[in-house]
Scaffold this motif. Structure first.
Motif, short mmCIF file in Angstrom:
data_model
loop_
_atom_site.label_atom_id
_atom_site.label_comp_id
_atom_site.label_asym_id
_atom_site.label_seq_id
_atom_site.Cartn_x
_atom_site.Cartn_y
_atom_site.Cartn_z
N PRO A 235 42.95 47.16 39.13
CA PRO A 235 41.46 46.81 39.27
C PRO A 235 40.58 45.80 38.97
CG PRO A 235 41.79 49.02 40.21
CD PRO A 235 42.70 48.27 39.24
N ILE A 236 40.00 44.93 38.85
CA ILE A 236 39.05 44.20 37.48
C ILE A 236 37.62 45.07 38.14
CG2 ILE A 236 38.42 42.98 37.41
CD1 ILE A 236 40.84 41.11 36.84
N ALA A 237 37.04 44.90 37.15
CA ALA A 237 35.54 44.92 37.18
C ALA A 237 35.07 44.71 35.67
CB ALA A 237 35.13 46.12 37.37
N SER A 238 33.74 43.93 36.12
CA SER A 238 33.01 43.24 34.89
C SER A 238 32.13 43.25 34.98
CB SER A 238 33.48 41.97 34.39
OG SER A 238 34.98 41.76 34.61
N PRO A 239 31.21 43.77 33.73
CA PRO A 239 29.61 43.64 33.64
C PRO A 239 29.11 42.11 33.85
CG PRO A 239 30.45 43.90 31.55
CD PRO A 239 31.59 43.35 32.17
N GLU A 240 27.92 42.78 34.90
CA GLU A 240 27.72 42.19 36.31
C GLU A 240 26.73 40.28 35.18
OE1 GLU A 240 26.77 40.08 39.29
OE2 GLU A 240 28.20 41.23 39.29
N ASP A 241 26.39 40.53 34.06
CA ASP A 241 25.82 39.54 33.51
C ASP A 241 26.91 38.61 33.39
OD1 ASP A 241 26.95 41.11 31.53
OD2 ASP A 241 25.50 40.59 30.21
N LEU A 242 27.83 39.06 32.81
CA LEU A 242 28.91 38.12 32.40
C LEU A 242 29.74 37.27 33.19
CD1 LEU A 242 31.57 40.17 29.28
CD2 LEU A 242 29.79 38.20 29.54
N VAL A 243 29.55 38.62 34.25
CA VAL A 243 29.87 37.95 35.95
C VAL A 243 29.41 36.26 36.41
CG1 VAL A 243 29.92 37.86 38.34
CG2 VAL A 243 31.09 39.48 36.85
N GLN A 244 28.18 36.62 35.89
CA GLN A 244 26.73 35.49 36.03
C GLN A 244 27.01 34.62 35.52
OE1 GLN A 244 24.49 34.96 38.73
NE2 GLN A 244 25.67 37.00 39.69
N LYS A 245 27.26 34.59 34.16
CA LYS A 245 27.58 33.26 33.35
C LYS A 245 29.33 32.41 33.70
CE LYS A 245 29.68 32.71 28.35
NZ LYS A 245 29.61 33.68 27.07
N ALA A 260 35.44 36.33 33.24
CA ALA A 260 34.40 38.19 32.67
C ALA A 260 34.75 39.17 32.03
CB ALA A 260 33.67 38.79 33.47
N ASN A 261 35.72 39.53 32.65
CA ASN A 261 36.85 40.98 32.02
C ASN A 261 37.77 39.90 30.68
OD1 ASN A 261 39.66 42.57 33.17
ND2 ASN A 261 38.15 43.03 33.44
N VAL A 262 38.72 39.08 31.19
CA VAL A 262 38.89 38.66 29.53
C VAL A 262 38.12 38.35 28.21
CG1 VAL A 262 39.94 36.72 28.04
CG2 VAL A 262 40.34 37.33 30.81
N GLU A 263 36.94 38.06 28.89
CA GLU A 263 35.76 37.66 27.47
C GLU A 263 34.81 39.45 27.30
OE1 GLU A 263 30.71 36.21 26.18
OE2 GLU A 263 32.25 35.41 28.26
N ASN A 264 35.19 39.96 28.08
CA ASN A 264 34.35 41.55 28.25
C ASN A 264 35.53 42.19 27.31
OD1 ASN A 264 32.75 43.34 28.03
ND2 ASN A 264 33.96 45.27 29.46
#
Length: 492
Positions: A235-245, A260-264
């Motif tokens: 189950p994927i969860a990613s930082p909100e700032d990256l999601v917004q990007k 965003a998950n891959v970039e994290n």
């Protein structure tokens, strides 16, 4: 002294000098021996369900992965790199042992412990298997695993071997996925002790642990570090700032969360590399890949974020077509000159063990391995494997569940027993052993992957000589693998 002897001596000396000069511009052999004695640090970076096309350097038009792209640009970008299976547990077992996971008896992902008719609850990496960390530890390495383990049905239990039984001095791991998600996971175990909830995202948490371990390491031993990211598996969860990007460039929020998950992960890799640089940790061989290809969107209820890309390849995770196990591969030897550039040489995670053993000066396991050392690739970009790669995944989604690659060619076949398609199987045990061993390869197809990366044209009729040779070798390799496959038998 006899003048003839003197003359012969001078002539021999002259020949020796000429010989040295002829070899000289590459790398003198004596220099190589000295370098090998200085054992390199070795770092394995392994993603979970990352697709062939999910990095910017491998063609993704949106996801930003500057740290991994830099590793590829200053090292070796492998366009024909293969995991050892199209699903997680067998892929990890193959990586650790250098042997086909079928020989270890790990045929599919390993669920949590629950007694089952097909003996799947017994499945685990067995104590006799010789692994990379154990081999390296035997020649003086400190060893560490951070991230996903997924090589036993009874995780953190005395009933089955755990990471420390395979040579890891320090381990900080989960059985399978980070839970309840990548954000604030609560299922990590450190050296046998449950840790509880940890604030943050899994990719950053495991790099934190790796850095802490390196900081606390007081000796001068070379180290082996495996960083097994949970991302971008659900189950994927990613930082909100990256999601917004990524939201403005995505079809929906779920896709933005995947990107965003891959970039994290890329950011986490960047932090680790920056730590090496800040602490003058050089002579460090870094290899990056994925355990298998990308998950299919909505294949199961929780796969709502699965927007991974297979790139130009056919299939997805759980397929024996290329996208199931052909994944991004990167090699970068920090602090040492090697071949650099893009390579189309066929390399497998099976090759890690013999390569690392050679570089570290460790003896190979007593049992036969399926990987081959690619040290020549590091030296001069050359690597032509002598043994084909074979995959037999009994639970494959696609029709042809057995496949073999040799050179530019790939051959695939269905498995049929008693005129019927072999049912999809999670595990080989004494209840289905006879059925599986009676199955035959049939309905072959042949592809030239150099000219046809997406496996679109069957050349079995157009290339009869190649087809006959590949078919004969495929059948032999399949029979040898089947005979060497472990069968799970309940003894209690």
């Amino acid at each position: 002294m006899n003048f003839r002897v003197i003359g012969f001596f001078l002539f021999a000396l002259m020949l020796g000098n000429v010989s040295c000069k002829t070899k000289g511009t590459a790398r003198p052999k004596e220099s190589n021996k000295e370098e090998i004695v200085k054992q390199p640090n070795i770092v394995v970076l392994l993603c979970d369900d990352l697709g062939y096309g999910d990095l910017a350097s491998f063609g993704h038009p949106i996801i930003k992965t500057p740290n991994l792209d830099k590793l590829a640009a200053t090292g070796i970008k492998l366009t024909n790199f293969y995991s050892t299976a199209p699903v997680c547990s067998p892929s990890r077992a193959g990586l650790l042992t250098g042997r086909s996971p079928n020989k270890a008896g790990i045929y599919d992902f390993i669920p949590g412990y629950k007694k089952s008719e097909d003996n799947r609850d017994l499945v685990h990496l067995q104590a006799h298997e010789q692994t990379i960390p154990a081999l390296l530890k035997s020649v003086g390495y400190a060893t560490c695993l951070v991230g996903k383990w997924h090589c036993s049905s009874r995780f953190n239990s005395d009933a089955q071997p755990q990471p420390d039984d395979f040579g890891f001095d320090h381990w900080f791991a989960t059985h399978n996925n980070a839970a309840p998600s990548h954000k604030n996971p609560a299922n990590f175990v450190r050296n046998g002790k449950e840790v509880g909830e940890i604030e943050g995202f899994s990719s950053q948490i495991v790099v934190d642990e790796a850095i802490t371990w390196l900081d606390q390491k007081k000796d001068n031993k070379p180290f082996f570090l495996e960083v097994a990211f949970h991302e971008p598996h659900e189950p994927i969860a990613s930082p909100e700032d990256l999601v917004q990007k990524y939201l403005p460039k995505s079809r929906n929020r779920e896709e933005a969360e995947y990107f965003a998950n891959v970039e994290n992960v890329d950011l986490a890799v960047g932090r680790l590399i920056a730590y090496f640089e800040a602490n003058n940790i050089d002579n460090t061989l870094v290899v990056f890949s994925s355990d298998n290809g990308p998950e299919t969107l909505m294949r199961y209820d929780r796969a709502k974020h699965s927007y991974g890309s297979p790139g130009e390849l056919k299939g997805m995770k759980l397929w024996t077509n290329e996208a199931g196990f052909r994944v991004p591969g990167i090699i970068n030897w920090i602090g040492k000159e090697t071949f650099t550039g893009t390579s189309d040489k066929v390399v497998s995670a099976l090759d890690y063990l013999p390569t690392f053993a050679e570089l570290a000066g460790a003896d190979l396991p007593n049992s036969a391995i399926d990987g081959e050392s690619f040290t020549a690739l590091l030296e001069n970009g050359e690597f032509d494997r002598s043994k084909p790669l074979i995959w037999v995944f009994y639970d494959a989604i696609n029709q042809r569940r057995a496949a073999m690659r040799k050179g530019d060619w790939k051959i695939m076949a269905r498995l049929v027993a008693d005129n019927e398609e072999l049912p999809r199987i999670h595990n080989l045990y004494d209840g289905n052993e006879e059925l599986v061993k009676n199955a035959e390869l049939t309905d072959f197809v042949l592809f030239n992957l150099k000219d046809d990366i997406d496996e679109s044209e069957d050349l079995s009729e157009k290339k009869p000589v190649v087809f006959a040779q590949m078919k004969q070798e495929f059948q032999q390799e399949y029979n040898d693998l089947l005979q060497g496959s472990h069968i799970w038998v309940r003894k209690e």
